[in-house]
Write a protein that holds these residues in place. Structure first.
Motif, PDB file in Angstrom:
ATOM      1  N   UNK A 138      19.448   3.463  -3.827  1.00 29.03           N
ATOM      2  CA  UNK A 138      18.897   2.686  -4.922  1.00 29.03           C
ATOM      3  C   UNK A 138      19.275   3.222  -6.295  1.00 29.03           C
ATOM      4  N   UNK A 139      20.013   4.329  -6.375  1.00 31.60           N
ATOM      5  CA  UNK A 139      20.428   4.854  -7.670  1.00 31.60           C
ATOM      6  C   UNK A 139      21.832   4.395  -8.000  1.00 31.60           C
ATOM      7  N   UNK A 140      22.204   4.523  -9.267  1.00 32.15           N
ATOM      8  CA  UNK A 140      23.559   4.199  -9.682  1.00 32.15           C
ATOM      9  C   UNK A 140      23.821   2.730  -9.885  1.00 32.15           C
ATOM     10  N   UNK A 141      22.782   1.915 -10.004  1.00 33.57           N
ATOM     11  CA  UNK A 141      22.986   0.497 -10.263  1.00 33.57           C
ATOM     12  C   UNK A 141      23.387   0.325 -11.713  1.00 33.57           C
TER      13      UNK A 141
ATOM     14  N   UNK B 156      11.260  -1.032  -4.952  1.00 31.25           N
ATOM     15  CA  UNK B 156      12.300  -1.828  -5.603  1.00 31.25           C
ATOM     16  C   UNK B 156      12.371  -1.548  -7.103  1.00 31.25           C
ATOM     17  N   UNK B 157      11.836  -0.419  -7.516  1.00 32.62           N
ATOM     18  CA  UNK B 157      11.646  -0.161  -8.938  1.00 32.62           C
ATOM     19  C   UNK B 157      12.927   0.216  -9.668  1.00 32.62           C
ATOM     20  N   UNK B 158      14.028   0.432  -8.959  1.00 34.28           N
ATOM     21  CA  UNK B 158      15.270   0.857  -9.604  1.00 34.28           C
ATOM     22  C   UNK B 158      16.290  -0.257  -9.752  1.00 34.28           C
TER      23      UNK B 158
ATOM     24  N   UNK C 149       8.839  -5.209 -13.318  1.00 33.32           N
ATOM     25  CA  UNK C 149       8.284  -3.864 -13.208  1.00 33.32           C
ATOM     26  C   UNK C 149       7.150  -3.655 -14.216  1.00 33.32           C
ATOM     27  N   UNK C 150       5.992  -3.235 -13.775  1.00 30.16           N
ATOM     28  CA  UNK C 150       4.883  -3.024 -14.713  1.00 30.16           C
ATOM     29  C   UNK C 150       5.168  -1.926 -15.723  1.00 30.16           C
TER      30      UNK C 150
ATOM     31  N   UNK D  64       3.452  -4.648  -8.573  1.00 26.34           N
ATOM     32  CA  UNK D  64       3.758  -3.231  -8.371  1.00 26.34           C
ATOM     33  C   UNK D  64       5.044  -3.118  -7.564  1.00 26.34           C
ATOM     34  N   UNK D  65       6.172  -3.018  -8.257  1.00 28.16           N
ATOM     35  CA  UNK D  65       7.481  -3.027  -7.584  1.00 28.16           C
ATOM     36  C   UNK D  65       7.787  -1.729  -6.854  1.00 28.16           C
ATOM     37  N   UNK D  66       6.967  -0.711  -7.028  1.00 27.32           N
ATOM     38  CA  UNK D  66       7.163   0.530  -6.262  1.00 27.32           C
ATOM     39  C   UNK D  66       6.578   0.415  -4.850  1.00 27.32           C
TER      40      UNK D  66
END
Length: 629
Positions: free
Chosen positions: A13-16, A78-80, A146-147, A163-165
């Motif tokens: 999920x990183x590097x988007x 999905x927060x990233x 995202x909140x 709450x997307x986390x």
């Protein structure tokens, strides 16, 4: 057939870095493979190659479809990312497909998703949808609110967030089902389930700088978009530019917007209905076939807020003028006078011609309908005053058992006609298509009460507006009892349905199975909305951008044009709802124009194309993507 399962892996999920174009690569596709996708309510799935699956559903019942389960733990983080997206291809050769993508926090929504509110600790859901013609491919993208970025501080309003986390479940289904069971309600190929983009962290507004958050034009102060109004001079410039660009009505229309070059039927001086060539039509007073394409709630102002309740929210609050009538103020700037009503409605009518729209829809201003320049529908009343209602247990209906119900109801309707000059004119006006009485009633399960209500309405229409069409009370969706369809068909000239779905092409074939007669159907409300002009909520049918909004509008109307029962569809509504919501909290980006009276060009162009070609398209009755073919 035993249900199969599949697995959705959310990894890396990183590097988007972007939003999906070649200059902004997206995260590698999320793997869709056997293991942890759960089929629900008889859905069938086959895996054709890595990351690709064939989904079939014979039913559209609630929750039927796919439920994606996390690889580990109870929820997805999905927060990233900025979007959750999936590609869809309709594999049917003769039917439209509709499908919705849902993400829920806290196990799903129990509160209204209509409201502009920052609370995200409760159970909430977001969704997006798509409607596709046979063989068509498209993409569903779900903005992840995202909140940490979008939530407003306590005591203010902001984007509807979840709450997307901690998202779970993620689902594919057919929202608000209405279809009968057949093979297949859904027959599609799914691919490239993925996360896209990076969160828009620049959008975060510090709490101590959030209020005021409504600018002097009624726009979200802290947002930016290409057509945001920045100064007073923009309004007059808009008017000059639009006046020079507006086109005339399509040449294929008669004076009413009917099919000028189609069959010539007997003129009657009123709109009526006819079934010709296996399809229902409206007929103009001059005897031309007519399909009604229009907009609801065409007014100079709608849903004006009382600024004294939250003066700190507004950049331009003046205690001497607490009504926050942004549309009215903006139209004053546009026309350079407070006496702008006649000039504005002249512009509106020219817009309708230019946009390919031939009907003024429900809840529109009497000053507009009485111009005699455009066909219209009109409502008599909602919730007749002085007549007892039964509410609760899913029912909102008149208490027809009360002594004197019929006379009380007739007295209320007669009083409305006596008090409203627009109703009185409509009774004999050739431009009036017909009348609604009430809206979105919720009927009890007692057929004899349907009979009393509809018979009384029919008697009133014959008394007060003889020769005009009685258009019913606007059902909420197509899922009504057979008894109710039969009773409505007995007394209505046209049965009207408000339908918030990505397609209505597959309405049940047996919808009038118990009726002694068949009647045409008018869609009284539909729409699609998104988030690109600072609004806090998209719509009852969200899509991800303006191009998709225009395409969805086109596919919905195409489905209606190809259905033999349909005689029209009306978009709800002409203008976006207020940024802070109307009285019941709805706060949707659903207009053909925004609060500053700036049109949405993609939507207007799509409507123009439909207006140019809709009669030829209905005549052929075959779903093809290009209207001119």
């Amino acid at each position: 057939m035993k249900a199969k399962t599949a697995l959705l892996f959310l990894t890396g999920l990183t590097g988007l870095t972007g939003f999906g174009d070649s200059a902004n690569p997206v995260q590698p596709a999320i793997l869709l493979a056997p293991g942890r996708v759960e089929t629900v309510n008889g859905a069938q799935i086959e895996f054709e190659r890595p990351g690709e699956a064939h989904l079939r559903m014979a039913t559209a019942e609630w929750s039927a479809g796919l439920k994606f389960l996390p690889e580990s733990g109870e929820t997805f983080d999905l927060s990233n990312a900025r979007y959750l997206a999936i590609d869809v291809e309709n594999l049917s050769t003769d039917r439209q497909l509709r499908l919705t993508l849902h993400a829920s926090a806290g196990g799903g929504a129990v509160e209204s998703g209509d409201h502009a509110s920052a609370i995200f600790t409760q159970r909430r859901s977001i969704n997006t949808g798509i409607g596709l013609n046979p063989g068509e491919k498209g993409t569903m993208k779900l903005l992840l609110p995202h909140p940490e970025i979008y939530a407003a501080p306590e005591g203010a309003r902001g984007l509807y967030v979840i709450d997307t986390r901690h998202v779970g479940p993620v689902e594919l289904k057919v929202q608000w089902p209405y279809e009968q069971q057949f093979k297949y309600v859904v027959d599609c190929r799914l691919s490239n389930l993925r996360l896209e983009g990076t969160p828009d962290v620049k959008r975060k507004v510090p709490s101590d700088g959030y209020c005021p958050f409504v600018d002097k034009y009624g726009q979200f102060k802290h947002g930016s978009w290409p057509v945001k109004v920045a100064d007073d001079a923009a309004f007059a410039e808009d008017l000059k530019r639009e006046n020079a660009a507006l086109k005339p009505a399509p040449e294929s229309w008669d004076a009413y917007g009917g099919w000028k070059d189609g069959p010539q039927l007997k003129p009657t001086g009123h709109f009526r209905t006819v079934k010709a060539g296996g399809k229902w039509w409206l007929v103009t007073p001059d005897g031309h076939l007519f399909f009604s394409l229009g907009l609801d709630v065409v007014r100079t102002e709608t849903d004006v807020a009382d600024g004294s309740r939250h003066p700190d929210w507004y950049e331009s609050y003046d205690p001497a003028h607490p009504r926050m009538n942004f549309t009215g103020r903006n139209l004053e700037r546009k026309f350079g006078t407070s006496d702008y009503t006649a000039a504005y409605y002249d512009l509106v009518l020219r817009r309708f011609d230019a946009w390919g729209l031939n009907t003024i829809g429900n809840w529109s201003a009497g000053e507009l309908t009485m111009t005699g320049r455009k066909p219209y529908v009109i409502t008599v009343l909602e919730n007749a005053p002085g007549v007892e209602m039964v509410k609760g247990n899913g029912v909102r209906f008149y208490d027809t058992d009360q002594p004197g119900f019929v006379e009380k109801f007739k007295r209320a309707v007669r009083a409305r006609f006596a008090a409203d000059p627009a109703l009185r004119k409509a009774a004999t006006d050739p431009m009036c298509i017909g009348f609604f009485i009430d809206n979105e009633l919720k009927f009890p399960g007692e057929p004899e009460k349907y009979e009393i209500y509809f018979r009384t309405c029919r008697e009133l229409m014959d008394e007060l507006a003889p020769g005009k069409l009685y258009l019913g009370c606007r059902f909420v969706g197509f899922r009504q009892s057979q008894d109710l369809w039969a009773t409505a068909a007995k007394y209505c000239d046209v049965v009207t349905v408000n339908a918030y779905a990505n397609s209505i092409f597959n309405i049940p074939d047996d919808i009038y199975a118990r009726a002694a007669c068949e009647k045409p159907i008018l869609v009284g409300e539909f729409h699609f909305g998104c988030f690109d002009r600072g609004m806090f909520k998209a719509s009852l049918c969200p899509v991800w951008n303006q191009d998709e909004r225009a395409r969805s509008f086109t596919r919905f109307v195409q489905g209606a044009l190809c259905h033999p029962l349909m005689v029209g569809c009306h978009w709800f509504q002409y203008r976006d709802q207020p940024l802070l919501g109307r009285g019941d909290g709805e706060a949707y980006e659903i207009g053909f124009v925004d609060v500053c009276d700036r049109p949405y060009p993609q939507l207007c162009r799509a409507a123009r194309q439909l207006g140019l070609h809709m009669y030829d398209y209905r005549r052929r009755g075959r779903l093809v993507n290009e209207l001119a073919k």
